[in-house]
Write a protein that holds these residues in place. Structure first.
Motif, PDB file in Angstrom:
ATOM      1  N   ASP A 164       0.955  -1.343  -0.057  1.00 16.83           N
ATOM      2  CA  ASP A 164       0.095   0.213  -0.238  1.00 16.83           C
ATOM      3  C   ASP A 164       0.764   1.283  -0.106  1.00 16.83           C
ATOM      4  OD1 ASP A 164      -2.336  -1.442   0.099  1.00 16.83           O
ATOM      5  OD2 ASP A 164      -2.345  -1.577   2.037  1.00 16.83           O
ATOM      6  N   GLY A 165       2.008   1.160   0.637  1.00 17.09           N
ATOM      7  CA  GLY A 165       2.782   2.200   0.628  1.00 17.09           C
ATOM      8  C   GLY A 165       3.750   2.493  -0.293  1.00 17.09           C
ATOM      9  N   LEU A 166       3.921   1.330  -1.448  1.00 17.75           N
ATOM     10  CA  LEU A 166       4.960   1.423  -2.460  1.00 17.75           C
ATOM     11  C   LEU A 166       4.937   2.665  -3.331  1.00 17.75           C
ATOM     12  CD1 LEU A 166       7.137  -0.315  -3.696  1.00 17.75           C
ATOM     13  CD2 LEU A 166       5.497  -1.230  -5.209  1.00 17.75           C
ATOM     14  N   SER A 167       4.024   3.293  -3.593  1.00 18.85           N
ATOM     15  CA  SER A 167       3.782   4.402  -4.519  1.00 18.85           C
ATOM     16  C   SER A 167       4.414   5.704  -3.824  1.00 18.85           C
ATOM     17  CB  SER A 167       2.453   4.588  -4.968  1.00 18.85           C
ATOM     18  OG  SER A 167       2.358   5.683  -5.968  1.00 18.85           O
ATOM     19  N   GLY A 168       4.096   5.675  -2.704  1.00 21.58           N
ATOM     20  CA  GLY A 168       4.530   6.944  -1.990  1.00 21.58           C
ATOM     21  C   GLY A 168       6.003   6.853  -1.408  1.00 21.58           C
ATOM     22  N   HIS A 169       6.405   5.691  -1.249  1.00 22.84           N
ATOM     23  CA  HIS A 169       7.844   5.281  -1.119  1.00 22.84           C
ATOM     24  C   HIS A 169       8.718   5.614  -2.362  1.00 22.84           C
ATOM     25  CE1 HIS A 169      11.611   3.225   0.118  1.00 22.84           C
ATOM     26  NE2 HIS A 169      11.406   2.877  -1.101  1.00 22.84           N
ATOM     27  N   GLU A 170       8.358   5.274  -3.570  1.00 25.66           N
ATOM     28  CA  GLU A 170       9.152   5.647  -4.761  1.00 25.66           C
ATOM     29  C   GLU A 170       9.123   6.906  -5.184  1.00 25.66           C
ATOM     30  OE1 GLU A 170       8.584   1.357  -7.287  1.00 25.66           O
ATOM     31  OE2 GLU A 170       7.190   2.920  -7.760  1.00 25.66           O
ATOM     32  N   SER A 171       8.040   7.764  -4.704  1.00 22.52           N
ATOM     33  CA  SER A 171       7.907   9.038  -5.097  1.00 22.52           C
ATOM     34  C   SER A 171       8.901   9.792  -4.205  1.00 22.52           C
ATOM     35  CB  SER A 171       6.537   9.898  -4.838  1.00 22.52           C
ATOM     36  OG  SER A 171       5.550   8.983  -5.801  1.00 22.52           O
ATOM     37  N   LEU A 173      11.799   8.485  -2.403  1.00 22.38           N
ATOM     38  CA  LEU A 173      13.205   8.246  -2.742  1.00 22.38           C
ATOM     39  C   LEU A 173      13.615   8.743  -4.191  1.00 22.38           C
ATOM     40  CD1 LEU A 173      14.987   6.682  -0.767  1.00 22.38           C
ATOM     41  CD2 LEU A 173      12.635   6.695  -0.277  1.00 22.38           C
ATOM     42  N   ARG A 174      12.762   9.253  -5.203  1.00 19.38           N
ATOM     43  CA  ARG A 174      13.202   9.604  -6.484  1.00 19.38           C
ATOM     44  C   ARG A 174      13.718  11.119  -6.161  1.00 19.38           C
ATOM     45  NH1 ARG A 174       8.226   7.115  -9.543  1.00 19.38           N
ATOM     46  NH2 ARG A 174       9.051   5.183 -10.044  1.00 19.38           N
ATOM     47  N   SER A 175      13.227  11.738  -5.147  1.00 16.17           N
ATOM     48  CA  SER A 175      13.783  12.979  -4.912  1.00 16.17           C
ATOM     49  C   SER A 175      15.076  13.040  -4.303  1.00 16.17           C
ATOM     50  CB  SER A 175      12.670  13.759  -3.853  1.00 16.17           C
ATOM     51  OG  SER A 175      12.596  13.094  -2.837  1.00 16.17           O
ATOM     52  N   VAL A 176      15.338  11.864  -3.788  1.00 15.44           N
ATOM     53  CA  VAL A 176      16.817  11.777  -3.104  1.00 15.44           C
ATOM     54  C   VAL A 176      17.617  10.951  -4.078  1.00 15.44           C
ATOM     55  CG1 VAL A 176      18.034  10.570  -1.255  1.00 15.44           C
ATOM     56  CG2 VAL A 176      15.728  11.594  -0.806  1.00 15.44           C
ATOM     57  N   HIS A 177      17.512  10.145  -4.927  1.00 19.29           N
ATOM     58  CA  HIS A 177      18.341   9.227  -5.466  1.00 19.29           C
ATOM     59  C   HIS A 177      18.028   9.348  -7.107  1.00 19.29           C
ATOM     60  CE1 HIS A 177      19.729   6.875  -2.188  1.00 19.29           C
ATOM     61  NE2 HIS A 177      18.375   6.527  -1.942  1.00 19.29           N
ATOM     62  N   GLY A 178      17.090  10.079  -7.624  1.00 23.76           N
ATOM     63  CA  GLY A 178      16.797  10.408  -8.986  1.00 23.76           C
ATOM     64  C   GLY A 178      15.412   9.878  -9.597  1.00 23.76           C
ATOM     65  N   LYS A 179      15.185  10.154 -10.620  1.00 22.83           N
ATOM     66  CA  LYS A 179      13.991   9.719 -11.013  1.00 22.83           C
ATOM     67  C   LYS A 179      13.573   8.212 -11.457  1.00 22.83           C
ATOM     68  CE  LYS A 179      14.998  11.637 -15.850  1.00 22.83           C
ATOM     69  NZ  LYS A 179      14.406  12.300 -16.789  1.00 22.83           N
ATOM     70  N   TYR A 181      15.097   5.947  -9.994  1.00 22.45           N
ATOM     71  CA  TYR A 181      14.644   4.923  -8.647  1.00 22.45           C
ATOM     72  C   TYR A 181      13.340   4.232  -8.688  1.00 22.45           C
ATOM     73  CZ  TYR A 181      13.973   3.161  -3.865  1.00 22.45           C
ATOM     74  OH  TYR A 181      13.864   2.294  -2.670  1.00 22.45           O
ATOM     75  N   HIS A 182      13.408   2.791  -8.384  1.00 24.27           N
ATOM     76  CA  HIS A 182      12.149   2.376  -8.527  1.00 24.27           C
ATOM     77  C   HIS A 182      12.408   0.747  -7.648  1.00 24.27           C
ATOM     78  CE1 HIS A 182      14.234   0.259 -11.885  1.00 24.27           C
ATOM     79  NE2 HIS A 182      13.149  -0.762 -11.659  1.00 24.27           N
ATOM     80  N   VAL A 183      11.405   0.331  -7.188  1.00 21.64           N
ATOM     81  CA  VAL A 183      11.505  -1.234  -6.285  1.00 21.64           C
ATOM     82  C   VAL A 183      11.665  -2.186  -7.454  1.00 21.64           C
ATOM     83  CG1 VAL A 183      10.539  -2.442  -4.544  1.00 21.64           C
ATOM     84  CG2 VAL A 183      10.642   0.077  -4.137  1.00 21.64           C
ATOM     85  N   TRP A 184      12.398  -3.007  -7.361  1.00 18.51           N
ATOM     86  CA  TRP A 184      12.499  -4.286  -8.324  1.00 18.51           C
ATOM     87  C   TRP A 184      13.141  -5.202  -7.428  1.00 18.51           C
ATOM     88  CZ3 TRP A 184      17.147  -6.067  -9.944  1.00 18.51           C
ATOM     89  CH2 TRP A 184      18.360  -5.202  -9.438  1.00 18.51           C
ATOM     90  N   PRO A 185      12.474  -6.629  -7.788  1.00 22.30           N
ATOM     91  CA  PRO A 185      11.583  -6.672  -8.780  1.00 22.30           C
ATOM     92  C   PRO A 185      10.272  -7.020  -7.926  1.00 22.30           C
ATOM     93  CG  PRO A 185      12.712  -8.908  -8.052  1.00 22.30           C
ATOM     94  CD  PRO A 185      13.435  -7.709  -7.442  1.00 22.30           C
ATOM     95  N   ASP A 186       9.361  -6.687  -8.678  1.00 20.64           N
ATOM     96  CA  ASP A 186       7.895  -6.635  -8.288  1.00 20.64           C
ATOM     97  C   ASP A 186       7.089  -7.854  -8.587  1.00 20.64           C
ATOM     98  OD1 ASP A 186       5.459  -6.348  -7.262  1.00 20.64           O
ATOM     99  OD2 ASP A 186       5.009  -4.413  -8.164  1.00 20.64           O
ATOM    100  N   ASP A 187       7.247  -8.968  -7.670  1.00 23.68           N
ATOM    101  CA  ASP A 187       6.571 -10.159  -8.289  1.00 23.68           C
ATOM    102  C   ASP A 187       5.228 -10.534  -7.231  1.00 23.68           C
ATOM    103  OD1 ASP A 187       8.688 -11.009  -9.720  1.00 23.68           O
ATOM    104  OD2 ASP A 187       9.719 -11.766  -7.928  1.00 23.68           O
TER     105      ASP A 187
END
Length: 320
Positions: A164-171, A173-179, A181-187
């Motif tokens: 549930d918090g995956l989308s907010g987490h990626e948004s 962290l992208r401001s910290v590590h760059g655009k 950044y994404h969580v992988w793999p998503d199984d």
């Protein structure tokens, strides 16, 4: 005629007996300082003079006498060789056991030092409300001045993120590590443990940002063990994501500050990626090149193998 012959035979026997007694008397009067070889010759003379024999009998007796000494020498030589061989084998076994113990102790101590470093990293995470990548790199750079980090490829933190918090987490962290950044793999897993902090900040190390190590069975098993026990857990041999080298991953859980280990509310895990060859080299130390080392799991799967070397013993250990 028969009576005369008998008499002559008796005279001959009496003459032989007389000669034998005379021979004994002469032997008794001979000096005793001739040494062992002379005494042996006296014994041989006595035996020959004491019992009349034919030439063939004499040869057989002499052959028996001369075969005894070489046979005794051969037996003594064989016995001495066996004693020396057994002693040398026992000495080599003792030396081998000593080297094996030293190698095992060094490797265990190295892993124990890694655990201390991960505990320091966990304390740093729990004591900080928010850690920026720069603060993490500064912290790890300070640890890198310690020789105990030899073999530690990277040190990082994995945040616990629900689906549930995956989308907010990626948004965030992208401001910290760059655009990128994404969580992988998503199984489709309900909970993620992406890597959010890693040091040193090299290109290969940054490649693992966002990687969820729980998606890989070997890593997931060790992570679950660390969370359930609250202690350090080590994977079996894996391929490191940043460079593909064989290594081990060490996990130590980070619990939420308001629960402690008994509440089991896990905030994430700190991890250390260890290059297996460097750990083994630290264990071999001065013995490198003099022994062949093979480390295997209980099922026989090799963790590390230097291969056979000429005139080198093999040190075998088992990773539980």
């Amino acid at each position: 005629m028969a009576k005369t012959r008998t008499c002559k035979d008796k005279d001959l026997q009496r003459s032989v007996v007389t000669r034998s007694e005379a021979t004994r008397n002469r032997l008794r009067t001979l000096p005793r300082g001739g040494g062992p070889s002379r005494q042996r010759s006296f014994v041989l003379l006595f035996r020959i003079a004491d019992s009349p024999m034919t030439l063939q009998s004499f040869r057989r007796q002499l052959s028996r006498q001369f075969w005894v000494l070489p046979l005794i020498c051969l037996c003594v030589t064989a016995g001495a060789w066996w004693i020396a061989h057994t002693h040398e084998r026992d000495t080599k076994n003792q030396d081998f056991g000593h080297v094996a113990d030293m190698v095992s102790d060094r490797m265990f101590n190295r892993l124990l030092q890694y655990e201390h470093l991960l505990r320091a990293a966990r304390s740093f995470v729990m004591a900080s409300r928010e850690i920026s990548p720069d603060k993490w790199i500064t912290f790890v750079d300070g640890l890198h001045q310690d020789e105990r980090l030899t073999g530690l490829r990277s040190l990082g933190f994995m945040d616990r993120v629900s689906r549930d918090g995956l989308s907010g987490h990626e948004s965030r962290l992208r401001s910290v590590h760059g655009k990128e950044y994404h969580v992988w793999p998503d199984d489709g897993q309900p909970v993620f443990f992406p890597i959010t902090l890693v040091a040193p900040s090299t290109g290969a190390a940054r490649r693992v940002l966002g990687y969820d190590q729980s998606a890989e069975p070997v890593r997931e098993r060790a992570m679950r063990q660390a969370i359930e026990s609250g202690r350090l857990a080590v994977t079996r041999k894996v391929q490191l994501v940043q460079d593909g080298r064989p290594g081990l991953i060490l996990f130590l859980p980070v619990f939420a500050a308001d629960t402690g280990s008994h509440g089991k509310r896990v905030a994430g895990l700190v991890y250390g990626a260890v290059v297996l060859g460097d750990v083994v080299s630290s264990g071999l130390d001065a013995e490198a090149g003099t022994i062949a080392l093979r480390i295997a799991h209980e099922d026989g799967t090799a963790v590390f193998d230097t291969g056979t070397k000429p005139h080198a013993p093999v040190v075998a250990d088992t990773v539980p």
